[in-house]
Motif scaffolding. Structure first.
Motif, PDB file in Angstrom:
ATOM      1  N   SER A 238     -52.850 -79.764 -71.038  1.00 53.50           N
ATOM      2  CA  SER A 238     -53.431 -79.835 -72.389  1.00 53.50           C
ATOM      3  C   SER A 238     -52.368 -80.121 -73.441  1.00 53.50           C
ATOM      4  N   VAL A 239     -51.120 -79.742 -73.185  1.00 48.06           N
ATOM      5  CA  VAL A 239     -50.080 -80.064 -74.174  1.00 48.06           C
ATOM      6  C   VAL A 239     -49.984 -81.582 -74.311  1.00 48.06           C
ATOM      7  N   LEU A 240     -49.908 -82.257 -73.172  1.00 49.91           N
ATOM      8  CA  LEU A 240     -49.726 -83.706 -73.239  1.00 49.91           C
ATOM      9  C   LEU A 240     -51.000 -84.448 -73.642  1.00 49.91           C
ATOM     10  N   ILE A 241     -52.141 -83.984 -73.126  1.00 55.92           N
ATOM     11  CA  ILE A 241     -53.376 -84.742 -73.408  1.00 55.92           C
ATOM     12  C   ILE A 241     -53.969 -84.352 -74.761  1.00 55.92           C
ATOM     13  N   GLN A 242     -54.176 -83.060 -74.961  1.00 55.59           N
ATOM     14  CA  GLN A 242     -54.858 -82.644 -76.204  1.00 55.59           C
ATOM     15  C   GLN A 242     -53.908 -82.658 -77.396  1.00 55.59           C
ATOM     16  N   ASP A 243     -52.740 -82.009 -77.214  1.00 52.23           N
ATOM     17  CA  ASP A 243     -51.869 -81.851 -78.388  1.00 52.23           C
ATOM     18  C   ASP A 243     -51.194 -83.172 -78.752  1.00 52.23           C
ATOM     19  N   LYS A 246     -54.155 -87.029 -77.773  1.00 54.11           N
ATOM     20  CA  LYS A 246     -55.366 -87.063 -78.602  1.00 54.11           C
ATOM     21  C   LYS A 246     -55.136 -86.413 -79.972  1.00 54.11           C
ATOM     22  N   GLY A 247     -54.180 -85.469 -80.014  1.00 53.92           N
ATOM     23  CA  GLY A 247     -53.913 -84.771 -81.270  1.00 53.92           C
ATOM     24  C   GLY A 247     -52.945 -85.545 -82.146  1.00 53.92           C
ATOM     25  N   ALA A 248     -51.652 -85.448 -81.807  1.00 53.07           N
ATOM     26  CA  ALA A 248     -50.626 -86.046 -82.668  1.00 53.07           C
ATOM     27  C   ALA A 248     -50.828 -87.555 -82.833  1.00 53.07           C
ATOM     28  N   TRP A 249     -51.228 -88.238 -81.748  1.00 52.82           N
ATOM     29  CA  TRP A 249     -51.349 -89.701 -81.844  1.00 52.82           C
ATOM     30  C   TRP A 249     -52.755 -90.169 -82.177  1.00 52.82           C
ATOM     31  N   GLY A 250     -53.703 -89.256 -82.167  1.00 54.57           N
ATOM     32  CA  GLY A 250     -55.084 -89.628 -82.504  1.00 54.57           C
ATOM     33  C   GLY A 250     -55.688 -90.635 -81.546  1.00 54.57           C
ATOM     34  N   TYR A 251     -55.341 -90.567 -80.275  1.00 55.86           N
ATOM     35  CA  TYR A 251     -55.845 -91.557 -79.315  1.00 55.86           C
ATOM     36  C   TYR A 251     -57.362 -91.414 -79.142  1.00 55.86           C
ATOM     37  N   PRO A 252     -58.111 -92.498 -79.375  1.00 60.39           N
ATOM     38  CA  PRO A 252     -59.572 -92.373 -79.335  1.00 60.39           C
ATOM     39  C   PRO A 252     -60.215 -92.743 -77.993  1.00 60.39           C
ATOM     40  N   GLY A 253     -59.430 -93.322 -77.049  1.00 60.09           N
ATOM     41  CA  GLY A 253     -60.009 -93.790 -75.790  1.00 60.09           C
ATOM     42  C   GLY A 253     -60.152 -92.658 -74.785  1.00 60.09           C
ATOM     43  N   TRP A 254     -60.376 -93.034 -73.496  1.00 60.62           N
ATOM     44  CA  TRP A 254     -60.584 -91.967 -72.511  1.00 60.62           C
ATOM     45  C   TRP A 254     -59.399 -91.828 -71.569  1.00 60.62           C
ATOM     46  N   VAL A 255     -59.264 -90.611 -71.054  1.00 65.79           N
ATOM     47  CA  VAL A 255     -58.170 -90.286 -70.147  1.00 65.79           C
ATOM     48  C   VAL A 255     -58.749 -90.153 -68.743  1.00 65.79           C
ATOM     49  N   MET A 256     -58.275 -90.992 -67.831  1.00 68.75           N
ATOM     50  CA  MET A 256     -58.725 -90.913 -66.431  1.00 68.75           C
ATOM     51  C   MET A 256     -57.586 -90.357 -65.580  1.00 68.75           C
ATOM     52  N   SER A 257     -57.958 -89.726 -64.477  1.00 70.88           N
ATOM     53  CA  SER A 257     -56.918 -89.215 -63.577  1.00 70.88           C
ATOM     54  C   SER A 257     -56.421 -90.343 -62.695  1.00 70.88           C
ATOM     55  N   ALA A 268     -61.216 -80.797 -67.192  1.00 68.17           N
ATOM     56  CA  ALA A 268     -62.047 -81.303 -68.300  1.00 68.17           C
ATOM     57  C   ALA A 268     -61.790 -80.496 -69.572  1.00 68.17           C
ATOM     58  N   LEU A 269     -61.462 -79.225 -69.389  1.00 71.22           N
ATOM     59  CA  LEU A 269     -61.187 -78.387 -70.564  1.00 71.22           C
ATOM     60  C   LEU A 269     -59.792 -78.648 -71.124  1.00 71.22           C
ATOM     61  N   LYS A 270     -58.968 -79.302 -70.304  1.00 67.50           N
ATOM     62  CA  LYS A 270     -57.578 -79.562 -70.732  1.00 67.50           C
ATOM     63  C   LYS A 270     -57.438 -80.982 -71.292  1.00 67.50           C
ATOM     64  N   GLY A 271     -58.549 -81.731 -71.299  1.00 71.30           N
ATOM     65  CA  GLY A 271     -58.496 -83.054 -71.930  1.00 71.30           C
ATOM     66  C   GLY A 271     -58.805 -84.223 -71.014  1.00 71.30           C
ATOM     67  N   LEU A 272     -58.911 -84.000 -69.703  1.00 70.51           N
ATOM     68  CA  LEU A 272     -59.216 -85.121 -68.802  1.00 70.51           C
ATOM     69  C   LEU A 272     -60.687 -85.513 -68.974  1.00 70.51           C
ATOM     70  N   ASP A 273     -60.941 -86.825 -69.110  1.00 72.19           N
ATOM     71  CA  ASP A 273     -62.307 -87.283 -69.371  1.00 72.19           C
ATOM     72  C   ASP A 273     -62.995 -87.850 -68.137  1.00 72.19           C
ATOM     73  N   GLN A 274     -62.232 -88.274 -67.159  1.00 79.20           N
ATOM     74  CA  GLN A 274     -62.858 -88.909 -65.990  1.00 79.20           C
ATOM     75  C   GLN A 274     -62.022 -88.656 -64.742  1.00 79.20           C
ATOM     76  N   GLU A 275     -62.731 -88.297 -63.665  1.00 79.34           N
ATOM     77  CA  GLU A 275     -62.073 -88.111 -62.366  1.00 79.34           C
ATOM     78  C   GLU A 275     -62.148 -89.438 -61.612  1.00 79.34           C
ATOM     79  N   SER A 276     -61.005 -89.876 -61.086  1.00 82.40           N
ATOM     80  CA  SER A 276     -60.963 -91.193 -60.440  1.00 82.40           C
ATOM     81  C   SER A 276     -60.901 -91.071 -58.929  1.00 82.40           C
ATOM     82  N   GLY A 277     -61.577 -92.018 -58.249  1.00 86.05           N
ATOM     83  CA  GLY A 277     -61.458 -92.104 -56.792  1.00 86.05           C
ATOM     84  C   GLY A 277     -61.832 -90.807 -56.107  1.00 86.05           C
TER      85      GLY A 277
END
Ligand code: BGC
Length: 716
Positions: A238-243, A246-257, A268-277
């Motif tokens: 969540s530090v890297l994804i949320q803070d 998505k936080g500091a950089w305001g990234y609006p797209g989705w994060v896939m594994s 999903a609670l830590k910021g991952l939006d899609q599970e891959s493969g």
């Protein structure tokens, strides 16, 4: 037809509004369907997952659409070096670009854009609307098996080139990822690897590369890495994804594994939006995470409705922003033009490391030439793993190599059908050329001794899932080169490797070329450079150490332990990656970042710099030789307000005819002058004189000057 600027034309706000409107009309079943991708049938997964409809072309990932709401399915394909097909689709081949490190060595944003567009067109012509490209991990370790796929050790160079490539892909209406966020810088036990780094140093290195590339190109998706960072898996960090993202950089797209990197629905609670493969997660962790477990968590109130909506909206938003729902007819694919892009990238990315005047070989020479080793009679090697591309007409040869662990099955020596030997014969019609496979020193010496000139090819197999054990050439090639050199003083070595190698024979050979994995037209580019019809212009995007003892980690943690062994790597060099590390240690590498020779000469003059909020420098480059050629003047920060600090702050690839000159202006991104202040969550520039050096490499400053820079805090 989706064309250049579609994403920009739609505008972010309209994509956001549409995403919200569509998401609001969805059932929960539809929402959940977007949150997982299923991998297509391939030799490792021979049974088709029933969730993929029969008429869908097999590829790395499939996500169903929602037809009643006009949401198209997502069809995902690898990757940065071309549209891959490791057995998904019978007979489907595509343009095989040179390795990413070749693009890195070209220092050419123009080629990055062109190759991105090529990727976008070839993906789209097959119906793939997500290209899993944009590999940008910094080369922190010269043993990393995947460095060939990435661009460089430097954040700025990596960011500029990745951004152009991503923009090229998305301009064709295909979503690009950027990956692998972050610090998946070694392959050893990558699923169990904990990368430890000081968070501020991370911001000043790998993360600033992602930050600048994302800002410039707005990739629709970010793919996380396999590894942990400071204790938490990348996909659940969540530090890297949320803070940060998505936080500091305001990234609006989705994060896939990454594929097989989602052990828990809680990601999903830590910021991952899609599970891959999904199937790879079942292999790795014995369960899918974002199907039933995520639905159950939602039913129990553990996954808030708002978060579920956010995950879906991010995916839809990128679809709309890039325009994958607006496709017209499939674009025409001009394979000849795409071959030219592959060829031009190899021409501009091959690096002449050493030349004692023996090169170029005159095209009308009648000399006898021994070409030795490297399967040069067949073609050129590629890196292995998910990025390997089957070229039009197929590989010239596939030699099974194998190895332990999950990736051992696909570890083959792939040879692309561009034979350096055949191309040399074309360009040197009067020469007498013989070939020896380089199987043994004794045999190679037999033809080397009776030839005027020996050209020895040194290759290495590198790829995903493996780190190199050391920096030597495998299969006894160093011994062959040493023996040939002793038999014939006129020896030239052509390396085809994905990483730096040590060169015990360096002082006794007359010339060394690093051709990397040069792609489907690589044999031609190598022959053109050897014979001078192309003037070499590549510059090293990675430092060649004299030996591993010079690098931050002479011993690589985990190397040699069985797959599955928990491993911790302390990236103690922090932000001082590659040449920055060498500068800090005052150590002299074998070849420096930025180094590369030419058959002409260049001079720099009139370096001037203005300070203020950042530094803007101007200078003149002149071709003082007799041939046309390209130079890559590089501007480094060397001292920041009294503190030694080495940072590439700008570069420009300049093509000049004999006698020609060009004025160049470079403005530094202020983040490259700053330190990241973790406590304040801001960049901080200290007031003072900033020293810059205009050089031919990180170790070869030509002109220097100072500029006063103002104190300030900015960003987040
Ligand atoms: C790689 C990714 C790739 C994915 C899908 C993984 O093994 O790390 O880069 O996109 O496979 O093929």
């Amino acid at each position: 037809m989706a064309g250049e600027g579609r994403g920009a034309a739609l505008g972010s706000s309209s994509a956001d509004v549409r995403a919200q409107e569509t998401e609001e009309q969805m059932t929960d079943e539809e929402r959940f369907s977007l949150l997982v991708s299923v991998m297509g049938t391939n030799p490792v997964l021979p049974v088709r997952d029933q969730r993929i409809p029969e008429d869908v072309p097999m590829s790395a990932g499939y996500v169903p659409g929602v037809p009643r709401l006009g949401v198209p399915p997502l069809l995902m394909s690898d990757a940065s070096l071309g549209v891959t097909n490791p057995g998904y689709r019978k007979g489907d081949t595509a343009t095989a670009l040179p390795a990413g490190i070749v693009l890195g060595a070209s220092f050419s944003p123009v080629l990055a854009r062109q190759s991105g567009q090529m990727l976008g067109r070839e993906a789209r012509s097959r119906g793939f609307n997500v290209q899993l490209a944009g590999g940008i991990n910094l080369a922190r370790d010269p043993r990393n098996g995947r460095n060939f796929e990435y661009l460089s050790e430097d954040p700025l160079l990596s960011a500029v080139l990745a951004a152009e490539s991503i923009s090229g892909i998305q301009a064709e209406g295909v979503i690009s990822t950027i990956k692998h966020y972050s610090l998946n810088c070694n392959e050893t036990n990558r699923h169990w690897l904990d990368a430890i780094i000081d968070p501020a140093a991370h911001r000043e290195s790998d993360l600033v590369a992602f930050e600048i590339a994302i800002e410039r190109s707005q990739p629709g998706s970010v793919m996380t890495g396999y590894n942990k960072i400071n204790g938490d898996y990348a996909g659940g960090n969540s530090v890297l994804i949320q803070d940060v993202l998505k936080g500091a950089w305001g990234y609006p797209g989705w994060v896939m594994s990454d594929w097989g990197a989602t052990p828990s629905w809680e990601f999903a609670l830590k910021g991952l939006d899609q599970e891959s493969g999904l199937q790879i997660d079942v292999m790795m962790w014995k369960a899918e995470a974002f199907t039933d477990p995520l639905k159950a968590a939602h039913a129990e109130g553990k996954l808030p409705k708002q978060r579920l909506s956010d995950m879906v909206r991010r995916i839809l938003r990128s679809m709309y922003a890039v325009g994958v729902d607006q496709w017209g007819a499939a674009p025409e694919v001009d394979l000849a033009r795409h071959n030219d892009i592959a060829l031009e990238t190899a021409r501009q990315g091959i690096v002449l490391l050493k030349n004692d005047g023996i090169l170029p070989v005159a095209s009308d020479t009648t000399a006898s030439i021994a070409v030795i080793g490297g399967h040069a009679q067949v073609g050129v090697p590629t890196g292995t793993g998910s990025s390997a591309v089957t070229p039009p007409g197929g590989y010239a040869e596939v030699i099974q190599i194998g190895g332990p662990g999950g990736m051992g099955v696909g570890r083959n020596l792939y040879l692309l059908p561009s034979s350096p030997l055949a191309e040399l014969r074309k360009l040197l019609p009067k020469a007498h050329i013989e070939y020896d496979p380089g199987m043994s020193p004794a045999e190679a010496v037999m033809i080397a001794r009776r030839s005027d000139l020996a050209i020895v090819f040194g290759i290495r197999l590198e790829g995903e899932g493996f780190d190199n054990a050391d920096l030597s050439l495998p299969w006894g090639q160093d011994a062959v080169i040493e023996a040939v050199t002793a038999a014939n003083p006129n020896t030239i070595v052509v390396l085809e490797t994905g990483n730096p190698v040590t060169m015990p024979w360096r002082d006794s050979v007359k010339a060394i070329i690093e051709a990397w994995y040069p792609g489907q037209a690589g044999g031609q580019a190598i022959a053109e450079i050897l014979t001078g019809s192309v003037n070499p212009s590549g510059r090293l995007p990675i430092t060649f150490p004299a030996d591993l003892a010079q690098t931050p980690r002479p011993d690589l943690p985990g190397l040699g332990t069985p797959w599955g062994t928990p491993t911790t790597i302390h990236y103690n060099e922090g932000a001082e990656v590659g040449y920055r590390w060498f500068a800090k240690q005052h150590a002299q590498p074998l070849y420096s970042f930025g180094h590369g020779l030419s058959y002409t000469t260049f001079e720099y003059s009139n370096l001037q710099a203005e300070g203020g909020d950042t530094i803007t420098a101007t200078f003149i480059v002149t071709n003082t030789g007799k041939r046309a050629g390209a130079d890559v003047p590089q501007l480094y920060l060397t001292d920041a307000a009294g503190q030694e600090r080495m940072r590439l702050i700008g570069f420009e690839r300049v093509e000049l005819g004999p006698g020609g000159s060009q004025h160049v202006t470079v403005t530094a991104d202020p983040r490259l002058l700053a330190r990241y202040d973790g406590d304040a969550g801001q960049w901080h520039i200290a007031e003072g004189a900033y020293r810059i050096a205009l050089g031919k490499s990180a170790n070869d400053p030509v002109l220097e000057t100072d500029a006063p820079v103002k104190a300030r805090r900015f960003g987040s």
